[in-house]
Scaffold this motif. Structure first.
Motif, PDB file in Angstrom:
ATOM      1  N   GLY A 107       0.809  -1.200   0.000  1.00  0.00           N
ATOM      2  CA  GLY A 107       0.000   0.000   0.000  1.00  0.00           C
ATOM      3  C   GLY A 107       0.853   1.266   0.000  1.00  0.00           C
ATOM      4  O   GLY A 107       2.085   1.202   0.001  1.00  0.00           O
ATOM      5  N   PRO A 108       0.166   2.434  -0.036  1.00  0.00           N
ATOM      6  CA  PRO A 108      -1.286   2.612   0.056  1.00  0.00           C
ATOM      7  C   PRO A 108      -2.009   2.254  -1.236  1.00  0.00           C
ATOM      8  O   PRO A 108      -1.515   2.563  -2.326  1.00  0.00           O
ATOM      9  CB  PRO A 108      -1.430   4.109   0.353  1.00  0.00           C
ATOM     10  N   ARG A 109      -3.165   1.608  -1.084  1.00  0.00           N
ATOM     11  CA  ARG A 109      -3.968   1.258  -2.241  1.00  0.00           C
ATOM     12  C   ARG A 109      -4.860   2.435  -2.632  1.00  0.00           C
ATOM     13  O   ARG A 109      -5.048   3.382  -1.876  1.00  0.00           O
ATOM     14  CB  ARG A 109      -4.805   0.014  -1.952  1.00  0.00           C
ATOM     15  N   GLN A 110      -5.436   2.318  -3.800  1.00  0.00           N
ATOM     16  CA  GLN A 110      -6.171   3.440  -4.365  1.00  0.00           C
ATOM     17  C   GLN A 110      -7.390   3.819  -3.522  1.00  0.00           C
ATOM     18  O   GLN A 110      -7.798   4.986  -3.503  1.00  0.00           O
ATOM     19  CB  GLN A 110      -6.621   3.095  -5.791  1.00  0.00           C
ATOM     20  N   GLU A 111      -7.962   2.849  -2.795  1.00  0.00           N
ATOM     21  CA  GLU A 111      -9.152   3.160  -2.006  1.00  0.00           C
ATOM     22  C   GLU A 111      -8.872   4.138  -0.859  1.00  0.00           C
ATOM     23  O   GLU A 111      -9.797   4.730  -0.305  1.00  0.00           O
ATOM     24  CB  GLU A 111      -9.789   1.887  -1.449  1.00  0.00           C
ATOM     25  N   LEU A 112      -7.585   4.305  -0.496  1.00  0.00           N
ATOM     26  CA  LEU A 112      -7.249   5.282   0.538  1.00  0.00           C
ATOM     27  C   LEU A 112      -7.674   6.682   0.121  1.00  0.00           C
ATOM     28  O   LEU A 112      -8.024   7.519   0.956  1.00  0.00           O
ATOM     29  CB  LEU A 112      -5.740   5.256   0.826  1.00  0.00           C
ATOM     30  N   PHE A 113      -7.664   6.939  -1.191  1.00  0.00           N
ATOM     31  CA  PHE A 113      -7.974   8.277  -1.695  1.00  0.00           C
ATOM     32  C   PHE A 113      -9.412   8.395  -2.196  1.00  0.00           C
ATOM     33  O   PHE A 113      -9.757   9.365  -2.856  1.00  0.00           O
ATOM     34  CB  PHE A 113      -7.003   8.633  -2.830  1.00  0.00           C
ATOM     35  N   ALA A 114     -10.232   7.389  -1.897  1.00  0.00           N
ATOM     36  CA  ALA A 114     -11.612   7.426  -2.372  1.00  0.00           C
ATOM     37  C   ALA A 114     -12.412   8.527  -1.688  1.00  0.00           C
ATOM     38  O   ALA A 114     -13.235   9.197  -2.311  1.00  0.00           O
ATOM     39  CB  ALA A 114     -12.279   6.069  -2.153  1.00  0.00           C
ATOM     40  N   ARG A 115     -12.195   8.739  -0.381  1.00  0.00           N
ATOM     41  CA  ARG A 115     -12.956   9.741   0.378  1.00  0.00           C
ATOM     42  C   ARG A 115     -12.106  10.913   0.828  1.00  0.00           C
ATOM     43  O   ARG A 115     -12.630  11.902   1.325  1.00  0.00           O
ATOM     44  CB  ARG A 115     -13.590   9.080   1.605  1.00  0.00           C
ATOM     45  N   SER A 116     -10.799  10.790   0.695  1.00  0.00           N
ATOM     46  CA  SER A 116      -9.908  11.875   1.126  1.00  0.00           C
ATOM     47  C   SER A 116      -9.010  12.282  -0.026  1.00  0.00           C
ATOM     48  O   SER A 116      -8.516  11.428  -0.770  1.00  0.00           O
ATOM     49  CB  SER A 116      -9.049  11.427   2.316  1.00  0.00           C
ATOM     50  N   LYS A 117      -8.807  13.572  -0.161  1.00  0.00           N
ATOM     51  CA  LYS A 117      -7.905  14.056  -1.187  1.00  0.00           C
ATOM     52  C   LYS A 117      -6.477  13.651  -0.851  1.00  0.00           C
ATOM     53  O   LYS A 117      -6.062  13.691   0.295  1.00  0.00           O
ATOM     54  CB  LYS A 117      -8.016  15.580  -1.281  1.00  0.00           C
ATOM     55  N   LYS A 118      -5.742  13.244  -1.875  1.00  0.00           N
ATOM     56  CA  LYS A 118      -4.360  12.823  -1.640  1.00  0.00           C
ATOM     57  C   LYS A 118      -3.497  14.033  -1.318  1.00  0.00           C
ATOM     58  O   LYS A 118      -3.319  14.927  -2.144  1.00  0.00           O
ATOM     59  CB  LYS A 118      -3.810  12.095  -2.863  1.00  0.00           C
ATOM     60  N   THR A 119      -2.968  14.057  -0.122  1.00  0.00           N
ATOM     61  CA  THR A 119      -2.080  15.134   0.317  1.00  0.00           C
ATOM     62  C   THR A 119      -0.881  14.520   1.014  1.00  0.00           C
ATOM     63  O   THR A 119      -0.896  13.346   1.422  1.00  0.00           O
ATOM     64  CB  THR A 119      -2.796  16.080   1.303  1.00  0.00           C
ATOM     65  N   LEU A 120       0.168  15.322   1.191  1.00  0.00           N
ATOM     66  CA  LEU A 120       1.343  14.847   1.915  1.00  0.00           C
ATOM     67  C   LEU A 120       0.994  14.527   3.362  1.00  0.00           C
ATOM     68  O   LEU A 120       1.528  13.574   3.946  1.00  0.00           O
ATOM     69  CB  LEU A 120       2.449  15.897   1.862  1.00  0.00           C
ATOM     70  N   THR A 121       0.083  15.312   3.942  1.00  0.00           N
ATOM     71  CA  THR A 121      -0.318  15.061   5.326  1.00  0.00           C
ATOM     72  C   THR A 121      -1.009  13.711   5.455  1.00  0.00           C
ATOM     73  O   THR A 121      -0.727  12.938   6.383  1.00  0.00           O
ATOM     74  CB  THR A 121      -1.260  16.180   5.807  1.00  0.00           C
ATOM     75  N   LEU A 122      -1.904  13.395   4.528  1.00  0.00           N
ATOM     76  CA  LEU A 122      -2.590  12.095   4.559  1.00  0.00           C
ATOM     77  C   LEU A 122      -1.595  10.949   4.394  1.00  0.00           C
ATOM     78  O   LEU A 122      -1.650   9.951   5.124  1.00  0.00           O
ATOM     79  CB  LEU A 122      -3.645  12.044   3.452  1.00  0.00           C
ATOM     80  N   LEU A 123      -0.680  11.097   3.456  1.00  0.00           N
ATOM     81  CA  LEU A 123       0.287  10.022   3.200  1.00  0.00           C
ATOM     82  C   LEU A 123       1.232   9.844   4.382  1.00  0.00           C
ATOM     83  O   LEU A 123       1.600   8.715   4.724  1.00  0.00           O
ATOM     84  CB  LEU A 123       1.080  10.330   1.926  1.00  0.00           C
ATOM     85  N   ARG A 124       1.622  10.956   5.016  1.00  0.00           N
ATOM     86  CA  ARG A 124       2.503  10.812   6.162  1.00  0.00           C
ATOM     87  C   ARG A 124       1.777  10.143   7.334  1.00  0.00           C
ATOM     88  O   ARG A 124       2.339   9.311   8.037  1.00  0.00           O
ATOM     89  CB  ARG A 124       3.030  12.161   6.605  1.00  0.00           C
ATOM     90  N   SER A 125       0.521  10.497   7.535  1.00  0.00           N
ATOM     91  CA  SER A 125      -0.262   9.854   8.588  1.00  0.00           C
ATOM     92  C   SER A 125      -0.398   8.358   8.320  1.00  0.00           C
ATOM     93  O   SER A 125      -0.302   7.543   9.238  1.00  0.00           O
ATOM     94  CB  SER A 125      -1.652  10.502   8.684  1.00  0.00           C
ATOM     95  N   TRP A 126      -0.588   8.007   7.051  1.00  0.00           N
ATOM     96  CA  TRP A 126      -0.692   6.583   6.685  1.00  0.00           C
ATOM     97  C   TRP A 126       0.602   5.846   7.029  1.00  0.00           C
ATOM     98  O   TRP A 126       0.567   4.754   7.601  1.00  0.00           O
ATOM     99  CB  TRP A 126      -1.002   6.471   5.195  1.00  0.00           C
ATOM    100  N   VAL A 127       1.743   6.436   6.680  1.00  0.00           N
ATOM    101  CA  VAL A 127       3.037   5.806   6.965  1.00  0.00           C
ATOM    102  C   VAL A 127       3.224   5.620   8.469  1.00  0.00           C
ATOM    103  O   VAL A 127       3.637   4.549   8.938  1.00  0.00           O
ATOM    104  CB  VAL A 127       4.192   6.641   6.374  1.00  0.00           C
ATOM    105  N   GLU A 128       2.906   6.658   9.251  1.00  0.00           N
ATOM    106  CA  GLU A 128       3.121   6.584  10.699  1.00  0.00           C
ATOM    107  C   GLU A 128       2.241   5.516  11.337  1.00  0.00           C
ATOM    108  O   GLU A 128       2.692   4.755  12.204  1.00  0.00           O
ATOM    109  CB  GLU A 128       2.851   7.959  11.313  1.00  0.00           C
ATOM    110  N   VAL A 129       0.980   5.442  10.915  1.00  0.00           N
ATOM    111  CA  VAL A 129       0.079   4.429  11.481  1.00  0.00           C
ATOM    112  C   VAL A 129       0.525   3.027  11.075  1.00  0.00           C
ATOM    113  O   VAL A 129       0.550   2.105  11.899  1.00  0.00           O
ATOM    114  CB  VAL A 129      -1.371   4.700  11.026  1.00  0.00           C
ATOM    115  N   LYS A 130       0.904   2.846   9.809  1.00  0.00           N
ATOM    116  CA  LYS A 130       1.323   1.516   9.348  1.00  0.00           C
ATOM    117  C   LYS A 130       2.611   1.063  10.038  1.00  0.00           C
ATOM    118  O   LYS A 130       2.770  -0.121  10.341  1.00  0.00           O
ATOM    119  CB  LYS A 130       1.519   1.528   7.832  1.00  0.00           C
TER     120      LYS A 130
END
Length: 528
Positions: free
Chosen positions: A459-482
């Motif tokens: 990941g991240p898979r495409q469904e991560l961006f289905a409801r949220s706009k792809k931003t650096l903040t979103l991607l960084r949060s994804w990395v930290e949680v994973k």
């Protein structure tokens, strides 16, 4: 810089009553070593200089002001005691923090990290450091301690066939350029099994291979000698003179047996990637999701090996399935692949085994230059062709017939279709298209291909961006949680005593200890 003279008390009181700075002004917060001292509002000169230029720290990295500490009568801006004392006591790095750290030491650190942002940064740093340590331990389990390999290399120096015991008459594996025989060697009262590599032609890259260093996807050598081939060994395709030779009880003249170069490797291959692909047609049909995940993991190992070679200005001899070796790797019961498949479908280690020294070959600048280069090249023996070869390799692993000449497609813009059988099919097809782009300047690199494969796997898979706009903040949060969830997975499985992490877990650790939100933004743009 010299500190300013002490100010009158009334001015100090006035400074304390000034309102907070607005969000438009860049401020430095608690995580700095001087945050708790009276010099809180006067950072060192080098920091003041940095603040005047454009800030390279993302908004979330930049800590907020946090609660202010009132100035006391015993403190003065002319007293450098607090600043100098903090300078003498540097805080430990995240890699140095452990659960057994003394509370006195930990307390000093916590005083410097009063804000939530500072504490969060320290915890995230600890997670990255832990992943690095786990990755190093798993690699040692997969490859063995480096010191032991050096001892083996010293022990095998000067040894020949007489010091080895032949375990099988026939090769355990045949690649495009060598035969491999299983041999035994007694070291420290333990019988070890190695691979004796007998090149089909004289090995001219021995010096290159010996200087490559240790890497999980690169074949290692721990011995080399030239000797008569033992009479009990059978080379496939030989004239049969060997099999008709006298038995051990009847001494034969050594001239009867050929003198060949032999290389000793600690990794014993059981088949080539070509053998694996040939025997997996049924598996691809019955378990397409698992097979194509294995394909991604094998391709990832190829890319990581090629990256390691490029750093050292070394090329892979002939990057095709018959020259890529597979080595059995213990499959931990708690790995994702073990849950989905039977033991016969475990992930093997993939090894690159033939090399040459690059001598200034440049990447073609245009399609016409590349066509001239390809037509004059019988076999792609240059890193220039790595991207093309990996693109072709994707088709071959997915059982789609294609050749390098057809893939270049100078007369046709269309590549063969890859059937959509699993969640990995579309991504692999797109990656192959990017690697085989007609314009070399628009072709993705091996490094980018590695990143795309990692995103396909974890990941991240495409469904991560289905409801949220792809931003650096979103991607960084994804990395930290994973990262946090991956460490929890390691802890839970360790407590459950369900086996040790293996090759797939090592590859996963490598990904999450290095990936950044900026890399993910670029990769997901190219992939999705």
């Amino acid at each position: 810089d010299p500190l300013p003279p002490p100010l009158p008390k009334k001015q100090l009181q006035r400074a304390e009553s000034l309102p907070e700075q607005g969000p438009s002004q860049r401020c430095w917060g608690d995580p700095t070593p001087w945050a708790g001292s009276v010099l809180y509002s006067i950072p060192p000169s080098h920091l003041r200089h940095e603040e005047r230029g454009p800030s390279s720290i993302p908004p979330r990295d930049r800590p907020s002001w946090g609660p202010r500490k009132p100035l006391t009568k015993s403190q003065s801006l002319g007293e450098p005691v607090a600043w100098s004392s903090l300078q003498k006591a540097p805080s430990p790095s995240p890699a140095e923090l452990t659960f057994g750290m003394a509370d006195a030491e930990l307390g000093q650190l916590l005083q410097l990290l009063e804000s939530p942002s500072g504490m969060c940064g320290m915890v995230l740093g600890c997670q990255v450091a832990t992943l690095a340590r786990l990755s190093a331990r798993i690699q040692e389990e997969l490859l063995g301690p480096e010191e032991r390999q050096q001892l083996l290399q010293a022990e095998l120096a000067g040894k020949r066939w007489a010091a080895l015991s032949v375990l099988d008459r026939e090769p355990c594996c045949e690649s495009g350029d060598a035969w491999y025989f299983r041999v035994g060697f007694v070291f420290e009262q333990t019988k070890l099994v190695f691979a004796a590599k007998v090149p089909k032609m004289c090995c001219t890259s021995l010096g290159v291979q010996s200087s490559l260093g240790t890497h999980c996807s690169i074949q290692r050598l721990i011995g080399c000698f030239t000797d008569h081939l033992p009479q009990e060994l059978v080379l496939p395709g030989s004239s049969g003179e060997q099999s008709q030779s006298p038995s051990r009880e009847e001494p034969a003249h050594l001239g009867t047996y050929p003198v060949l170069q032999v290389l000793i490797s600690p990794e014993v291959p059981y088949q080539t990637l070509a053998d694996f692909v040939k025997g997996s047609h049924g598996l691809h049909k019955t378990s397409p999701g698992h097979y194509e995940r294995l394909a991604c993991l094998l391709l990832l190992q190829v890319c990581m090996g090629l990256e390691h070679l490029r750093v050292q200005n070394v090329g892979q001899g002939d990057l095709c399935p018959k020259n890529l070796l597979l080595v059995q790797c213990p499959c931990p019961r708690w790995s994702q692949q073990a849950k989905e498949a039977s033991p016969g479908l475990s992930l093997p280690r993939l090894l690159i085994s033939s090399f040459f020294k690059v001598k200034g070959k440049q990447r073609p600048c245009s399609a016409s230059q590349e066509q001239d280069w390809t037509e004059g090249l019988a076999a792609p023996l240059s890193p220039v062709a790595d991207e093309l070869n990996v693109g072709v390799l994707i088709y071959q692993i997915l059982h789609v017939d294609i050749s390098l000449e057809n893939a270049l497609g100078f007369r046709s813009n269309r590549l063969p279709e890859i059937p959509s059988l699993s969640i990995y099919s579309t991504g692999l097809k797109h990656l192959a298209t990017l690697l085989l782009h007609r314009d070399p300047c628009k072709r993705v690199s091996i490094e980018q291909a590695r990143s795309i494969l990692q995103v396909l796997l974890w990941g991240p898979r495409q469904e991560l961006f289905a409801r949220s706009k792809k931003t650096l903040t979103l991607l960084r949060s994804w990395v930290e949680v994973k990262r946090a969830l991956l460490l929890l997975k390691f802890a839970e499985n360790s407590a459950g005593a369900v086996g040790s992490p293996g090759l797939e877990e090592w590859l996963c650790c490598q990904y999450f200890r290095e990936v950044t939100e900026h890399t993910l933004y670029q990769v997901t743009q190219a992939l999705y």
